[in-house]
Design a protein around this motif. Structure first.
Motif, mmCIF file in Angstrom:
data_model
loop_
_atom_site.group_PDB
_atom_site.id
_atom_site.type_symbol
_atom_site.label_atom_id
_atom_site.label_comp_id
_atom_site.label_asym_id
_atom_site.label_seq_id
_atom_site.Cartn_x
_atom_site.Cartn_y
_atom_site.Cartn_z
ATOM 1 N N CYS A 1 0.940 -1.838 1.456
ATOM 2 C CA CYS A 1 1.015 -3.191 1.993
ATOM 3 C C CYS A 1 2.087 -4.010 1.269
ATOM 4 O O CYS A 1 2.235 -3.936 0.049
ATOM 5 C CB CYS A 1 -0.348 -3.864 1.827
ATOM 6 S SG CYS A 1 -0.387 -5.563 2.421
ATOM 7 N N LEU A 2 2.795 -4.803 2.037
ATOM 8 C CA LEU A 2 3.861 -5.654 1.492
ATOM 9 C C LEU A 2 3.319 -6.655 0.469
ATOM 10 O O LEU A 2 4.034 -7.119 -0.414
ATOM 11 C CB LEU A 2 4.517 -6.402 2.659
ATOM 12 C CG LEU A 2 5.740 -7.258 2.386
ATOM 13 C CD1 LEU A 2 6.842 -6.441 1.732
ATOM 14 C CD2 LEU A 2 6.238 -7.862 3.688
ATOM 15 N N CYS B 1 -4.585 -5.336 4.768
ATOM 16 C CA CYS B 1 -4.409 -3.912 5.037
ATOM 17 C C CYS B 1 -5.644 -3.148 4.581
ATOM 18 O O CYS B 1 -6.311 -3.586 3.665
ATOM 19 C CB CYS B 1 -3.168 -3.398 4.320
ATOM 20 S SG CYS B 1 -1.684 -3.835 5.253
ATOM 21 N N CYS C 1 -1.132 -8.371 7.915
ATOM 22 C CA CYS C 1 -0.527 -9.196 6.873
ATOM 23 C C CYS C 1 0.915 -8.806 6.582
ATOM 24 O O CYS C 1 1.656 -9.538 5.953
ATOM 25 C CB CYS C 1 -1.325 -9.090 5.592
ATOM 26 S SG CYS C 1 -1.644 -7.379 5.137
ATOM 27 N N CYS C 2 1.318 -7.639 6.984
ATOM 28 C CA CYS C 2 2.664 -7.231 6.592
ATOM 29 C C CYS C 2 3.382 -6.444 7.662
ATOM 30 O O CYS C 2 4.588 -6.383 7.673
ATOM 31 C CB CYS C 2 2.624 -6.424 5.314
ATOM 32 S SG CYS C 2 1.599 -4.964 5.421
ATOM 33 N N SER D 1 -4.020 -9.574 1.134
ATOM 34 C CA SER D 1 -3.722 -8.397 1.954
ATOM 35 C C SER D 1 -4.910 -8.088 2.854
ATOM 36 O O SER D 1 -6.046 -8.062 2.393
ATOM 37 C CB SER D 1 -3.439 -7.197 1.057
ATOM 38 O OG SER D 1 -3.483 -6.004 1.802
#
Ligand code: ZN
Length: 500
Positions: free
Chosen positions: A371-372, A441, A446-447, A439
């Motif tokens: 996740c970013l 994820c 979210c990313c 996050s």
């Protein structure tokens, strides 16, 4: 052999259509076997048949041995001489069990695996009994099977990685037997405390009865080669992050100390490599000294991977990894560890703190994208990516305190993250950070989902081509040691054994 058969092409030409070349379409070995079989069935010698088709016996012998391709005119003449239709000569099925065995053994001997044994070529004459042929083919079958087992498919590699991680999680990433082996080796050379000196590493090598030799011409696929006969360890003189010469030496000693045998399969190979790495880390960051140090740091509420790195003079990655070995067993902390590149691709991961890594169907994490919002990606965007980056990450399984660092000693940038559940942040340096991300994820909104306006403009107009994560789990070359070309290794050893 694909497409239309020789039979089709010959029949077509016999019917007066465009004559087609037999090149590539005719299985010369099968044809030769069949020819010999039909000739012998009729009690003809090579000379007998040769005179009927006006050819020298030697020419027919070449045909029967699959070494020459018959011209169409000769094919017709042979069929007439043997009293069979042309298609009988060209039938794919071997005529009987004997011919099948002969064909199979001829083919086997041409296989590079078989040829690689360097045995003198066996002439499959009529004097070789069937059971000998069967026996040889049995050995050949096993040779092939073993070769195949040494080659890990990406799926096997994924399964093996997932299984290894499960085992690590169960044990809190702590392996007492390896700790013991490392402690015994250290005691034998009189280690007391602090970082391990170069001379002590030399003593360890001597302790195991080996000598070290540096060489610049090691095959690219290996980190070191051990000559068990002459008890020599060859290493390259280079510094590559975690794999410095001393780490490589210690990994090699790890294989010896832990009594590793030639790996049975990929999972075995992976287990041995992991154990050897563990041994190296356990020697460089000894359990007793490191535990004392960490327990003190914990009571000072100043736990830090950086300090562990500095005290024991190891790479950041090794310090972080070693922290995971000792954290649960000696400090009562659960944690996670992850190594990823700037694009977020995960190369290595471990957790026993409930964090959910992205994974594929086989449960493999390697090659997945993180996740970013995770610190391993955020650190690349921080103003100084080489200083230590702290953040709190909210995730669906809770909040984690994470310390991420891009190790500048490597040729490529990798982020190393060590994370613990929120409540354990109180033991760590950097807990006062105000960095915080959220996050969602693995659901991914979210990313991975692009901003709405961009989505509106570009939806349906983009066609990206994904890069396969082949660098992580590419199919490995065959051999006992996945990824290592044994021919290169043997050539290397030969070269050095004779010049020394
Ligand atoms: Zn995300």
């Amino acid at each position: 052999m694909g497409g239309f058969s020789v039979y089709d092409s010959v029949m077509a030409s016999l019917l007066g259509e465009e004559p087609l070349s037999l090149t590539q379409e005719l299985d010369l070995i099968a044809f030769g076997q069949r020819l010999r079989h039909l000739r012998k069935q009729r009690g003809l010698t090579l000379s007998d048949l040769g005179s009927r088709v006006s050819r020298a016996p030697s020419q027919l012998s070449l045909l029967e041995n699959g070494k020459r391709e018959p011209k169409l005119s000769l094919l017709k003449a042979l069929a007439t001489a043997l009293g069979v239709p042309v298609e009988e000569l060209l039938r794919r099925q071997p005529p009987n069990r004997r011919a099948q065995l002969e064909i199979a053994l001829e083919e086997a001997q041409r296989d590079p695996i078989y040829a690689g044994l360097g045995l003198p070529r066996l002439k499959v004459s009529a004097r070789v009994p069937n059971d000998v042929l069967e026996h040889l083919l049995g050995l050949y079958g096993e040779l092939r099977a073993r070769q195949a087992r040494g080659t890990a498919t990406p799926e096997e590699a994924r399964v093996a990685n997932a299984e290894l991680r499960r085992r690590q999680r169960e044990q809190g990433n702590y392996f007492p037997d390896i700790e013991k082996a490392a402690a015994e080796a250290l005691e034998a050379v009189g280690y007391r405390t602090g970082a391990l000196s170069q001379s002590m590493i030399q003593s360890l090598v001597t302790h195991f009865g080996y000598t070290v030799h540096t060489a610049q011409d090691l095959p690219r696929s290996v980190r070191s080669i051990t000559d068990l006969r002459n008890r020599r360890i060859y290493v390259k003189h280079e510094q590559l992050g975690m794999h410095t010469p001393r780490t490589i030496l210690l990994q090699t000693l790890g294989h010896l100390a832990l009594g590793h045998d030639k790996p049975r399969d990929f999972a075995d190979f992976l287990r041995q490599r992991t154990e050897a790495n563990y041994f190296a880390a356990a020697v460089l960051v000894p359990e007793k000294a490191a535990t004392l140090y960490l327990q003190e740091a914990k009571s000072d509420r100043a736990l830090s991977v950086e300090d562990l790195r500095d005290v024991f003079a190891v790479s950041y990655e090794m310090a972080a990894h070693r922290f995971t070995n000792l954290a649960t067993h000696h400090l009562g902390l659960v944690c996670h560890f992850v190594r990823n590149d700037a694009g977020g691709t995960i190369y290595k991961a471990y957790e026993n703190d409930g964090i959910v890594f992205p994974a594929d169907e086989q449960g493999a994490i390697e090659g997945q994208r993180m996740c970013l919002q995770w610190s391993g990606r955020q650190v690349f965007a921080s103003p100084d990516r080489f200083s230590v980056y702290y953040q709190y990450s909210d995730s669906p399984t809770g909040t984690y305190f994470c310390v991420a660092h891009v190790d500048p000693s490597r040729e490529r940038d990798f982020a190393i993250t060590l994370g613990v559940p929120y409540k354990e942040s109180r033991w760590f340096r950097g807990r006062e950070t105000t960095n915080r991300t959220k996050s969602n994820c693995p659901s991914g909104d979210c990313c991975r989902r692009p901003p709405a306006e961009l989505a509106e403009r570009w939806e349906g107009y983009a066609w990206p081509s994904a890069r396969a994560n082949s660098h992580v789990l590419a199919a490995l070359p065959p051999g006992s040691f996945p990824g290592v070309d044994e021919a290169d290794v043997y050539t290397f050893l030969e070269r050095h054994a004779t010049t020394a």
